[in-house]
Design a protein around this motif. Structure first.
Motif, PDB file in Angstrom:
ATOM      1  N   TRP A  34       0.654  -1.422  -0.639  1.00  0.00           N
ATOM      2  CA  TRP A  34       0.348  -0.054  -0.128  1.00  0.00           C
ATOM      3  C   TRP A  34       0.861   1.340   0.053  1.00  0.00           C
ATOM      4  CZ3 TRP A  34      -0.616   4.176   3.366  1.00  0.00           C
ATOM      5  CH2 TRP A  34      -1.553   5.135   3.561  1.00  0.00           C
ATOM      6  N   HIS A  35       1.680   1.144   1.165  1.00  0.00           N
ATOM      7  CA  HIS A  35       3.422   2.699   1.193  1.00  0.00           C
ATOM      8  C   HIS A  35       3.412   2.680  -0.384  1.00  0.00           C
ATOM      9  CE1 HIS A  35       2.727   1.288   5.209  1.00  0.00           C
ATOM     10  NE2 HIS A  35       2.172   2.513   5.126  1.00  0.00           N
ATOM     11  N   ARG A  37       2.200   2.204  -3.554  1.00  0.00           N
ATOM     12  CA  ARG A  37       1.533   1.832  -4.588  1.00  0.00           C
ATOM     13  C   ARG A  37       1.031   4.194  -3.886  1.00  0.00           C
ATOM     14  NH1 ARG A  37      -1.219  -2.259  -3.447  1.00  0.00           N
ATOM     15  NH2 ARG A  37      -2.797  -1.810  -1.425  1.00  0.00           N
ATOM     16  N   ILE A  38       1.325   4.231  -3.225  1.00  0.00           N
ATOM     17  CA  ILE A  38       1.279   5.677  -2.254  1.00  0.00           C
ATOM     18  C   ILE A  38       2.706   6.736  -2.790  1.00  0.00           C
ATOM     19  CG2 ILE A  38       0.820   7.396  -0.488  1.00  0.00           C
ATOM     20  CD1 ILE A  38      -1.513   5.907  -1.081  1.00  0.00           C
ATOM     21  N   ALA A  41       2.089   6.602  -6.377  1.00  0.00           N
ATOM     22  CA  ALA A  41       0.698   8.075  -7.481  1.00  0.00           C
ATOM     23  C   ALA A  41       1.078   8.842  -6.975  1.00  0.00           C
ATOM     24  CB  ALA A  41      -0.649   7.351  -6.745  1.00  0.00           C
ATOM     25  N   LEU A  42       1.857   8.976  -6.482  1.00  0.00           N
ATOM     26  CA  LEU A  42       1.760  10.979  -5.754  1.00  0.00           C
ATOM     27  C   LEU A  42       3.280  11.025  -5.699  1.00  0.00           C
ATOM     28  CD1 LEU A  42       0.105  10.751  -2.895  1.00  0.00           C
ATOM     29  CD2 LEU A  42      -0.736  11.377  -4.619  1.00  0.00           C
ATOM     30  N   LYS A 104      -6.559  14.990  -1.412  1.00  0.00           N
ATOM     31  CA  LYS A 104      -7.172  14.179  -2.530  1.00  0.00           C
ATOM     32  C   LYS A 104      -7.622  15.004  -3.771  1.00  0.00           C
ATOM     33  CE  LYS A 104      -9.586  10.027  -4.460  1.00  0.00           C
ATOM     34  NZ  LYS A 104      -9.794   8.905  -3.863  1.00  0.00           N
ATOM     35  N   ARG A 216      -4.031   7.522  -9.223  1.00  0.00           N
ATOM     36  CA  ARG A 216      -4.856   8.659  -7.786  1.00  0.00           C
ATOM     37  C   ARG A 216      -5.798   8.038  -7.555  1.00  0.00           C
ATOM     38  NH1 ARG A 216      -1.484  14.379  -8.849  1.00  0.00           N
ATOM     39  NH2 ARG A 216       1.006  13.402  -9.098  1.00  0.00           N
ATOM     40  N   HIS A 218      -7.162   6.014  -6.905  1.00  0.00           N
ATOM     41  CA  HIS A 218      -7.403   4.731  -5.838  1.00  0.00           C
ATOM     42  C   HIS A 218      -6.864   5.283  -4.102  1.00  0.00           C
ATOM     43  CE1 HIS A 218      -9.582   2.778  -8.248  1.00  0.00           C
ATOM     44  NE2 HIS A 218      -8.638   2.209  -9.397  1.00  0.00           N
ATOM     45  N   VAL A 219      -6.543   6.562  -4.654  1.00  0.00           N
ATOM     46  CA  VAL A 219      -5.349   7.180  -3.800  1.00  0.00           C
ATOM     47  C   VAL A 219      -6.310   7.938  -2.229  1.00  0.00           C
ATOM     48  CG1 VAL A 219      -3.130   8.486  -2.111  1.00  0.00           C
ATOM     49  CG2 VAL A 219      -3.102   7.588  -4.450  1.00  0.00           C
TER      50      VAL A 219
END
Length: 500
Positions: A34-35, A37-38, A41-42, A104, A216, A218-219
């Motif tokens: 999960w981290h 992906r963050i 994405a960011l 977001k 993004r 999904h963030v």
């Protein structure tokens, strides 16, 4: 109500006060997919920025051709300054909105602005339209800095916040390398050639932005921001989902969270309150951040926006081959934050920030001496710059890390935007135009004078950071800078008074 027993993890909401262990639960999480992906994405915002800046830098010589836009060296420098001006204004506008509307919403909106502007750049026909599109592109990128730095620091565990933030900011140079390689391919006469290749380069940036926009979506919103706005149920739901995913991945129970944060729900701080916090309560911190941001902005923008011009004017590199020289430079910039980043969490912020800034200044001065003495070739000049920016990339990234963690939650995004805007406006806006003029003069001595000034700036910033910097390593954000609405520090939270 006071005295009621509630399940672990639940937030107690009164008409005024909120008490929650959500920040502690986020900080104690193990590193998971999960981290990652963050981060992807960011963090890709910096890849886009690097892509944009490098495409223009690589194409600097090409855009001077009469069969493209027929720009002068000064106009290319001014286009860089307009990009920076757009970033400054975009940061101020979107930074305030990120504190008001959430992280977001804004990191989706800013990406959309960037995407539209970079598409328009591909269809420009002269300096006026090109400059306007560069301004709008910067406007979107500037907004990205405020919204995304806030979100990243609020989602990443405290023990690794320094290295992750530096690595993400350093990813600018992944975009730089990508932009350099794209320019090499597209400018090749066997592909598109200079006349049409530069337009395709900007269109490819927009294609990448579309892919990022889909990821993004999904963030999640920052749970810390949700708590500050009284939306405790949403914050609890998001953190519970993250915890379930982490537990399933590790196949082991999570460590208990230690500490609660208790603060008063409040409205968005007024600009007068923001001013009071920045220039009265945290005056020393503001001085440190301002010095770091101004010096790194001048240091980077002065050199990189005119990188291609130095190679083509003084080292007689073919304009279509400039991208080849940017790749090793970009590699040095990527490796700096990656290899030095862990030391910002282990050794500490003040020591590493002061060291990287001071060493960057010394290294640039030595490289500038080699340039003015005409003892460097295009290859050795590139290698020297790569060594300089191995250090400078970590230093510049630490400026963004500092501003994103030393001010309170309720005004984090606007604080980032204010210091990014002021630092970039002072250190970044003038630098490309100034160096464009210095290069156009044809004098190595004039160009060296600009390098020497940049070196002095970062050395002075190093001294300021050493004296007044904040030891924020491995500490929860709420301890580094208690929320503005903090009712009282919880005994469990271990919140302390501001360091400085």
């Amino acid at each position: 109500m006071p005295g009621c027993q509630v399940p672990r993890g639940a937030a107690i909401v009164h008409p005024v006060h909120i008490r929650s262990d959500i920040p502690a639960r986020l900080d104690r999480l193990p590193w998971t997919r999960w981290h990652w992906r963050i981060v992807i994405a960011l963090g890709v915002a910096w890849v886009l920025d690097g892509l944009e800046v490098t495409i223009v830098g690589s194409l600097g010589g090409v855009l001077e051709r009469p069969d493209t836009l027929a720009l002068t060296a000064s106009q290319i420098g001014w286009a860089g300054s307009l990009y920076v001006a757009g970033a400054v204004i975009g940061a101020l506008v979107f930074g305030r909105l990120a504190d008001r509307l959430g992280r977001k919403r804004l990191f989706l909106a800013t990406l959309a602005v960037y995407m539209g502007a970079t598409v328009a750049t591909a269809f420009t026909t002269g300096f006026v339209s090109f400059g306007a599109c560069r301004f709008l592109t910067g406007f979107g990128i500037g907004g990205e800095y405020a919204a995304i730095n806030s979100a990243i620091d609020e989602l990443i565990p405290a023990r690794v916040r320094g290295r992750v933030n530096l690595a993400i900011n350093g990813s600018f140079w992944i975009g730089a390398a990508l932009g350099a390689l794209i320019s090499l391919v597209l400018l090749d006469p066997r592909v598109l050639g200079p006349q049409h290749g530069w337009r395709a380069g900007f269109l490819l940036g927009a294609v990448l932005a579309v892919a990022i926009l889909l990821v993004r979506r999904h963030v999640p919103e920052s749970p810390r921001w949700l708590l500050a706005h009284g939306r405790t149920d949403e914050a609890e739901r998001i953190v519970a989902q993250i915890e379930r995913a982490a537990q399933a991945e590790s196949r082991a129970p999570l460590e208990p969270a230690q500490g609660h944060v208790q603060f008063a729900r409040r409205h968005l701080p007024s600009l007068q309150e923001v001013w009071h916090v920045l220039w009265r309560r945290y005056r020393a911190r503001s001085a440190v951040v301002l010095a770091l941001m101004i010096s790194q902005a001048f240091f980077y923008n002065a050199i990189f926006f005119t990188y291609a011009l130095v190679l083509t004017r003084f080292h007689h590199v073919d304009a279509a081959q400039v991208g080849l020289y940017i790749v090793p430079f970009a590699i040095g910039n990527v490796l700096g934050p990656l290899l030095l980043g862990p030391l910002f969490d282990r050794v500490g912020r003040r020591v590493m920030i002061a060291s990287t800034y001071a060493l960057s200044g010394v290294a640039l001065a030595l490289t500038g001496w080699g340039f003015v003495a005409d003892v460097l070739t295009a290859t050795t000049q590139t290698l020297a710059w790569s060594a300089v920016f191995f250090l400078a990339s970590a230093a510049a990234s630490s400026a963004y890390l500092t501003v994103s963690e030393v001010f309170p939650l309720e005004m984090r995004a606007v604080a980032i935007s204010v210091f990014y805007a002021v630092g970039t406006a002072i250190g970044g806006f003038a630098a490309p135009a100034l160096f464009g003029a210095l290069i156009e003069s044809g004098s190595r001595t004039n160009v060296f004078g600009g390098y020497a000034f940049g070196a002095v700036l970062v050395i002075v910033a190093a001294a300021i950071a050493w004296r007044w910097g904040v030891d924020a390593e491995r500490k929860p954000l709420e301890e580094v800078a208690p929320p503005l609405g903090l009712a009282r520090p919880s005994d469990e939270a271990g919140a302390s008074s501001p360091v400085r």
